[in-house]
Design a protein around this motif. Structure first.
Motif, PDB file in Angstrom:
ATOM      1  N   SER A 299     -10.573   0.627   0.325  1.00  0.00           N
ATOM      2  CA  SER A 299     -10.479   1.674  -0.695  1.00  0.00           C
ATOM      3  C   SER A 299     -11.832   2.327  -0.949  1.00  0.00           C
TER       4      SER A 299
ATOM      5  N   TRP B 133     -12.697   6.280  -0.142  1.00  0.00           N
ATOM      6  CA  TRP B 133     -13.254   7.166  -1.161  1.00  0.00           C
ATOM      7  C   TRP B 133     -14.539   7.822  -0.661  1.00  0.00           C
TER       8      TRP B 133
ATOM      9  N   TRP C 289       0.820  -1.216   0.000  1.00  0.00           N
ATOM     10  CA  TRP C 289       0.000   0.000   0.000  1.00  0.00           C
ATOM     11  C   TRP C 289       0.851   1.262   0.000  1.00  0.00           C
TER      12      TRP C 289
ATOM     13  N   ASP D 204       0.433   3.853  -2.958  1.00  0.00           N
ATOM     14  CA  ASP D 204      -0.155   5.158  -2.676  1.00  0.00           C
ATOM     15  C   ASP D 204       0.739   6.292  -3.152  1.00  0.00           C
TER      16      ASP D 204
ATOM     17  N   ARG E 158      -7.578  -1.729  -6.476  1.00  0.00           N
ATOM     18  CA  ARG E 158      -7.510  -0.701  -5.427  1.00  0.00           C
ATOM     19  C   ARG E 158      -6.952   0.605  -5.979  1.00  0.00           C
TER      20      ARG E 158
ATOM     21  N   VAL F  68      -7.755   4.799  -5.457  1.00  0.00           N
ATOM     22  CA  VAL F  68      -6.803   5.728  -4.834  1.00  0.00           C
ATOM     23  C   VAL F  68      -6.411   6.840  -5.795  1.00  0.00           C
TER      24      VAL F  68
END
Length: 227
Positions: free
Chosen positions: A185, A189, A104, A108, A141, A145
């Motif tokens: 995720s 959001w 992650w 990210d 995912r 993001v």
């Protein structure tokens, strides 16, 4: 700047004993140097100011290919900038990283760079939608993001609102996915969207909350009025 120069600059900021803790925390087998994030920020800011876009793309690609944790973060930070012209090579490189996502933290950082390129050209959302069909939950995912900026406008333009509604359609398909990172995720959001568009968030939850994991429902509704 060569790859060796960049790695030497990174390694000059190693903090003894830090790498072991990072490896235990991230739990993905790769080399960790043990460099604090502020040092990465300072180095990559300097590199962005001194390298051309073409040089940055080349260096970012080389850093990513090392598979060193901090080198991959630095690669993403090299390309995280709102105004880049031309930026097609930057977008293409970021897209090429997506199949490599396995963490992650790295994902990210790469998605933060990608967010800037989506805002610069909304047509790229068409390419991101393909990620929602991937067998990899990391790729699925990433579609959520990388589109997070579209949760944040209080008064979105029509084309921005269209992206927002489109991503909510992806989220509606994701709610049946049992994978924790996918549920997280969607919750992330919706939580961010609720700060700027509570009515749309509430509508989504009224229709899909029952399909979401309890932790995801709770996270998504965190900032909505209690009733």
């Amino acid at each position: 700047m060569t790859l060796d120069d960049a790695l030497a600059a990174l390694k000059a900021h190693i903090e003894p004993g830090r790498a072991e803790g990072m490896a235990d925390y991230h739990k993905v087998p790769r080399e960790y140097l043990g460099i604090p994030n502020p040092a990465l920020n300072d180095l990559t800011k300097e590199w962005r100011q001194t390298l051309t876009v073409e040089e940055r793309v080349t260096l970012a690609d080389q850093l990513w290919q090392t598979n060193i944790f901090e080198a991959r973060l630095a690669a993403a930070k090299l390309l995280t900038q709102a105004r880049i012209r031309p930026d097609d090579a930057v977008w293409d490189l970021i897209k090429s990283w997506v199949p490599d996502f396995d963490s992650w933290a790295i994902a990210d950082h790469a998605c933060m760079a990608g967010q800037k390129r989506l805002i610069a050209d909304l047509s790229r959302v068409d390419e991101v939608e393909e990620w929602t069909k991937s067998d990899s939950h990391w790729t699925r995912r990433a579609a959520m993001v990388i589109t997070l900026p579209f949760t944040k406008q209080n008064h979105p333009k029509p084309d921005e609102l269209a992206v927002r509604q489109r991503v909510l359609g992806w989220a509606a398909r994701y709610v049946d996915d049992p994978e924790w990172f996918i549920q997280k995720s969607v919750a992330w959001w919706l939580r961010d969207l609720s700060k700027h568009d509570p009515a749309r968030t509430d509508y989504f939850l009224k229709n899909y909350a029952k399909k979401m994991k309890p932790f995801a429902r709770k996270e998504a509704a965190k900032f909505l009025p209690k009733d």
